[in-house]
Design a protein around this motif. Structure first.
Motif, short mmCIF file in Angstrom:
data_model
loop_
_atom_site.label_atom_id
_atom_site.label_comp_id
_atom_site.label_asym_id
_atom_site.label_seq_id
_atom_site.Cartn_x
_atom_site.Cartn_y
_atom_site.Cartn_z
N LEU A 34 0.84 -1.19 0.00
CA LEU A 34 0.00 0.00 0.00
C LEU A 34 0.87 1.24 0.00
N ASN A 35 0.44 2.23 -0.73
CA ASN A 35 1.09 3.53 -0.72
C ASN A 35 0.29 4.41 0.23
N PRO A 36 0.89 4.90 1.32
CA PRO A 36 0.13 5.69 2.29
C PRO A 36 -0.52 6.93 1.69
N ARG A 37 0.14 7.55 0.73
CA ARG A 37 -0.43 8.73 0.10
C ARG A 37 -1.70 8.40 -0.67
N SER A 38 -1.69 7.30 -1.40
CA SER A 38 -2.88 6.89 -2.15
C SER A 38 -4.02 6.52 -1.22
N CYS A 39 -3.70 5.85 -0.12
CA CYS A 39 -4.73 5.49 0.85
C CYS A 39 -5.34 6.74 1.48
N LEU A 40 -4.52 7.74 1.76
CA LEU A 40 -5.00 8.98 2.35
C LEU A 40 -5.90 9.73 1.38
N ILE A 41 -5.50 9.83 0.14
CA ILE A 41 -6.32 10.52 -0.86
C ILE A 41 -7.63 9.79 -1.08
N ALA A 42 -7.61 8.46 -1.14
CA ALA A 42 -8.84 7.69 -1.32
C ALA A 42 -9.77 7.86 -0.12
N GLY A 43 -9.19 7.88 1.08
CA GLY A 43 -10.01 8.08 2.28
C GLY A 43 -10.63 9.47 2.32
N GLU A 44 -9.86 10.48 1.95
CA GLU A 44 -10.39 11.85 1.94
C GLU A 44 -11.49 12.02 0.89
N ALA A 45 -11.29 11.42 -0.27
CA ALA A 45 -12.31 11.53 -1.31
C ALA A 45 -13.58 10.79 -0.90
N THR A 46 -13.43 9.62 -0.30
CA THR A 46 -14.59 8.87 0.17
C THR A 46 -15.35 9.63 1.25
N ALA A 47 -14.62 10.20 2.19
CA ALA A 47 -15.26 10.98 3.26
C ALA A 47 -15.94 12.23 2.69
N GLY A 48 -15.30 12.88 1.73
CA GLY A 48 -15.92 14.06 1.11
C GLY A 48 -17.22 13.74 0.41
N ILE A 49 -17.25 12.64 -0.31
CA ILE A 49 -18.48 12.24 -1.00
C ILE A 49 -19.55 11.83 0.01
N ALA A 50 -19.15 11.10 1.05
CA ALA A 50 -20.11 10.67 2.07
C ALA A 50 -20.70 11.87 2.81
N ILE A 51 -19.86 12.85 3.13
CA ILE A 51 -20.36 14.05 3.81
C ILE A 51 -21.26 14.85 2.87
N LEU A 52 -20.90 14.90 1.60
CA LEU A 52 -21.72 15.61 0.62
C LEU A 52 -23.11 14.99 0.51
N LEU A 53 -23.18 13.66 0.54
CA LEU A 53 -24.47 12.98 0.44
C LEU A 53 -25.18 12.85 1.79
N GLY A 54 -24.47 13.11 2.87
CA GLY A 54 -25.08 13.01 4.19
C GLY A 54 -25.15 11.59 4.71
N ILE A 55 -24.21 10.75 4.33
CA ILE A 55 -24.18 9.36 4.76
C ILE A 55 -23.23 9.27 5.96
N HIS A 56 -23.77 9.02 7.14
CA HIS A 56 -22.99 8.91 8.38
C HIS A 56 -22.02 10.08 8.52
N THR A 57 -22.57 11.27 8.43
CA THR A 57 -21.79 12.50 8.41
C THR A 57 -20.93 12.66 9.66
#
Length: 126
Positions: A34-57
């Protein structure tokens, strides 16, 4: 409003490539591939989309606070304003505070989870 800002910050990291230098974690990459940078970017993007949709904000906003505080720490050497060369630490600090506020507010009225019909409304009346 936080979700738009967090998602915009994620997009700027991916497309503009102005990421702070992240310490190498050779054991993580060697052991798990695993590349820590890629994992961090994927986690931030996932959290951003989830917060945008209001899923477990609340949970996603709480999960992003340590990441945003880490970004604040990474930019401390560049000065206060984010418009400085290399970026400053005021914008990641603002996002950290806003993530804390969003975790207290929780899901909004127009959350995807609140728009689904309730189980009782789907049962036929007897």
């Amino acid at each position: 409003m936080l979700h738009y800002q967090a998602y915009a910050l994620d997009a700027s990291k991916v497309w503009v490539r102005q990421q702070p230098q992240v310490r190498r974690l050779p054991g993580l990459k060697r052991k798990y591939g695993l590349n820590p940078r890629s994992c961090l970017i994927a986690g931030e993007a996932t959290a951003g989309i989830a917060i945008l949709l209001g899923i477990h904000t609340r949970w996603f906003a709480l999960a992003m606070i340590p990441v945003l505080l880490g970004a604040t720490w990474a930019y401390t050497g560049n000065g206060w304003l984010f418009t400085n060369e290399g970026g400053g630490w005021e914008y990641p600090l603002l996002l950290s505070v806003l993530a804390g506020v969003q975790s207290l507010l929780g899901d909004g009225r127009y959350s995807v989870l609140n728009l689904r019909p309730s189980v009782g409304a789907m049962r036929p009346s007897a």
